[in-house]
Design a protein around this motif. Sequence first.
Motif, mmCIF file in Angstrom:
data_model
loop_
_atom_site.group_PDB
_atom_site.id
_atom_site.type_symbol
_atom_site.label_atom_id
_atom_site.label_comp_id
_atom_site.label_asym_id
_atom_site.label_seq_id
_atom_site.Cartn_x
_atom_site.Cartn_y
_atom_site.Cartn_z
ATOM 1 N N ARG A 248 9.290 -5.869 -3.120
ATOM 2 C CA ARG A 248 9.603 -5.138 -4.413
ATOM 3 C C ARG A 248 8.784 -6.210 -5.527
ATOM 4 N N GLU A 249 8.972 -7.283 -5.487
ATOM 5 C CA GLU A 249 8.233 -8.258 -6.465
ATOM 6 C C GLU A 249 6.935 -8.222 -6.456
ATOM 7 N N LEU A 250 6.347 -8.124 -5.283
ATOM 8 C CA LEU A 250 4.795 -7.727 -5.147
ATOM 9 C C LEU A 250 4.418 -6.694 -5.734
ATOM 10 N N LYS A 251 5.288 -5.828 -5.794
ATOM 11 C CA LYS A 251 4.953 -4.282 -6.238
ATOM 12 C C LYS A 251 5.083 -4.357 -7.898
ATOM 13 N N ARG A 252 6.025 -5.097 -8.329
ATOM 14 C CA ARG A 252 6.360 -5.362 -9.630
ATOM 15 C C ARG A 252 5.138 -5.879 -10.402
ATOM 16 N N ALA A 253 4.723 -6.927 -9.535
ATOM 17 C CA ALA A 253 3.480 -7.619 -9.947
ATOM 18 C C ALA A 253 2.093 -6.714 -10.103
ATOM 19 N N GLY A 254 2.282 -5.532 -9.548
ATOM 20 C CA GLY A 254 1.063 -4.675 -9.622
ATOM 21 C C GLY A 254 0.189 -4.565 -8.321
ATOM 22 N N ALA A 255 0.753 -5.211 -7.313
ATOM 23 C CA ALA A 255 -0.150 -5.128 -6.040
ATOM 24 C C ALA A 255 -0.095 -3.421 -5.738
ATOM 25 N N SER A 256 -0.871 -3.303 -4.733
ATOM 26 C CA SER A 256 -1.011 -2.243 -3.852
ATOM 27 C C SER A 256 -0.915 -2.612 -2.496
ATOM 28 N N ILE A 257 -0.184 -1.769 -1.952
ATOM 29 C CA ILE A 257 0.742 -2.146 -0.895
ATOM 30 C C ILE A 257 0.341 -1.040 0.295
ATOM 31 N N LEU A 258 -0.175 -1.246 1.366
ATOM 32 C CA LEU A 258 -0.169 -0.099 2.443
ATOM 33 C C LEU A 258 1.095 -0.615 3.656
ATOM 34 N N LEU A 259 2.011 0.080 3.749
ATOM 35 C CA LEU A 259 3.009 -0.717 4.265
ATOM 36 C C LEU A 259 3.631 0.287 5.622
ATOM 37 N N VAL A 260 3.452 -0.351 6.996
ATOM 38 C CA VAL A 260 3.954 0.281 7.984
ATOM 39 C C VAL A 260 5.539 0.006 8.154
ATOM 40 N N GLU A 261 6.214 0.962 8.198
ATOM 41 C CA GLU A 261 7.675 0.391 8.430
ATOM 42 C C GLU A 261 8.394 1.511 9.232
ATOM 43 N N GLN A 262 9.392 0.848 10.254
ATOM 44 C CA GLN A 262 10.306 1.745 10.996
ATOM 45 C C GLN A 262 11.423 2.100 10.301
ATOM 46 N N ASN A 263 11.945 0.838 9.603
ATOM 47 C CA ASN A 263 13.226 0.966 9.081
ATOM 48 C C ASN A 263 13.087 2.078 7.934
ATOM 49 N N PHE A 264 13.850 3.293 8.054
ATOM 50 C CA PHE A 264 13.404 4.286 6.910
ATOM 51 C C PHE A 264 14.385 3.965 5.725
ATOM 52 N N ALA A 265 15.348 3.265 5.776
ATOM 53 C CA ALA A 265 16.219 2.847 4.585
ATOM 54 C C ALA A 265 15.312 1.940 3.605
ATOM 55 N N VAL A 266 14.494 0.827 4.389
ATOM 56 C CA VAL A 266 13.733 -0.077 3.469
ATOM 57 C C VAL A 266 12.474 0.998 3.073
#
Lengths: 241, 343
Positions: free
Chosen positions: A179-197
């Motif tokens: 979340r902090e990375l996102k707030r700092a303006g980073a672009s993220i492509l995230l593979v995630e199986q935890n749907f809550a996350v």
Amino acid sequence: MSDDVLRIEGLHTDIAQYHILEGVDLSVPRGAVTMLLGRNGVGKTTTLRTIMGHWAAKSGSITYDGQDITAWPTPARARAGIGFVPEDMGIFTDLTVEENMVLAAASGPLDATRLETVFAAFPPLRTFWKSEAGNLSGGQKQMLSIARAMAEERKLYLIDEPTKGLAPAIVSTMAGALRELKRAGASILLVEQNFAVAKALGDHAAVMDDGRIVWTGAMAELAADAGLQERLMGLSMEVTG
Amino acid sequence: MTAAPDHAPTMTRLSAADRLAKAAPFLLVPVLILAGFLAIGTTSSWLTLTVSGLAMGMMIFVMASGLTLVFGLMDVINFGHGAFVSLGAFVGISVLLALPGWTAEPSLALNLAAVLLAIACAMVLTGLSGWAFERVIVRPVYGAHLKQILVTVGGLIVIEQLIHVIWGPDEIFLNRPETLQGAVTFAGAALEKYRILAVVFGLAIFLAMRLILRRTKIGLIVRAGVQNGQMVESLGYRLRLVFIGVFVAGSALAGLGGVMWGLYQEVITAGMGERMMILVFIVVIIGGLGSVEGAFIGALLVGLMQNYIAFLEPKLALISNIGLMTAILMWRPQGMMPVVKAK
């Protein structure tokens, strides 16, 4: 110029005799978190590894920050600002935490301010700074893996299942750091199986099936529609958290 | 910044058994030296054999260190490594033979200068040859072990034949420089001066390599590359260039080992490197693939074992190191200190 930091068009990738990616079309908007979702074995990890250059694209194109990087070698992609956190974490277990971080700063010495940011996100790394990375717990190794990607400024992070197999407290730490990375303006492509996350972090979502993107849209839209989840991913879940 | 959950992690102390298991390879050398002392009985013979074994081990280590890194970094099995040992020996010894005024003088400074010049010439030429060997022979067969074995053995044969063409088919005998001949007496044992020098020189090279690998960024890249090359590339490092550098350095070290071995044996042949490769491969295997420290300990064990057994039971000397390898692999199937896990 498009506001997508990454644009993939008609991407095909073969691994040995297997045709894994069968025409992936995907855009990653700048400054946002794009979730890459789907059942096991549909090609999510192969997509990330093809973007990183670990697997050569058979056809199609990968445009990053306005440049066609389809034929670039892996180190050139990394130096252009793509950070990669693999599913197996890729920790150098015989090296100390410090050495792992020093190595991650490929363009020069490790920046002290950036290091403090890393320590703030992942306090155990300060504690075990001089310890061999192989002696860390699974959660601490995952922290180091993400911290390594944060050691230099990146325009795009490719992160593969960072919360896999981790205890809830560590998952919360991971989510906080992302979340902090996102707030700092980073672009993220995230593979995630935890749907809550995924629901908590994602701005956009792309769902894969059989080596293709079969749905794209807002993460909130997907999270709100249990029927859509079930149709796309075989999920029928109460989203919590 | 989002606060991480409060927790105060601690690192569990390793148990005594775990610590002993970690240190065990380092203890093997003193244990073998002690066992040698008990088996041989006389201090003077034991001391002579120990220095001889350590000297032999140091020279094998110099030859093996590059090979283990080359395998660890790029998964390349180079059976042609022995060619650089022979080539280095012929170049270095030719330089020494061309400097009779320097080697025949009873001046330590002049003699050492001649040896260092010979080593420098040998390392430069074998380093350059290594660069060409990687480019022409190894590069086309990355990832194909069987092809690597075939073409590098072919490269070995070509270089050996080139040595025959340039230096002739006969073995070349030589005398060591004047001040490096003979022995010093210590505790009733005759210790050859050259062997003492070889121990000191080999130890210095090991310490220098360890310093580079542990204290420099390039060393860090090499150590990480041996473990997970793809991840090193994902961090932005061009591992191919690093590998070429290691291949050239490994070839140059093999050349250095060739000069040292030539001076040790006082005779050189085109096939000397090929013959040494048996011991070099044993050292790389028992040390653990990709491990410089493992190769160092393995080389000392091989050198000591060969000398002790040759004294105690000459008929067993030929198989002593095969026995050592078998015993170590039964204890640790991936070698004493593997960096590269099974590929």
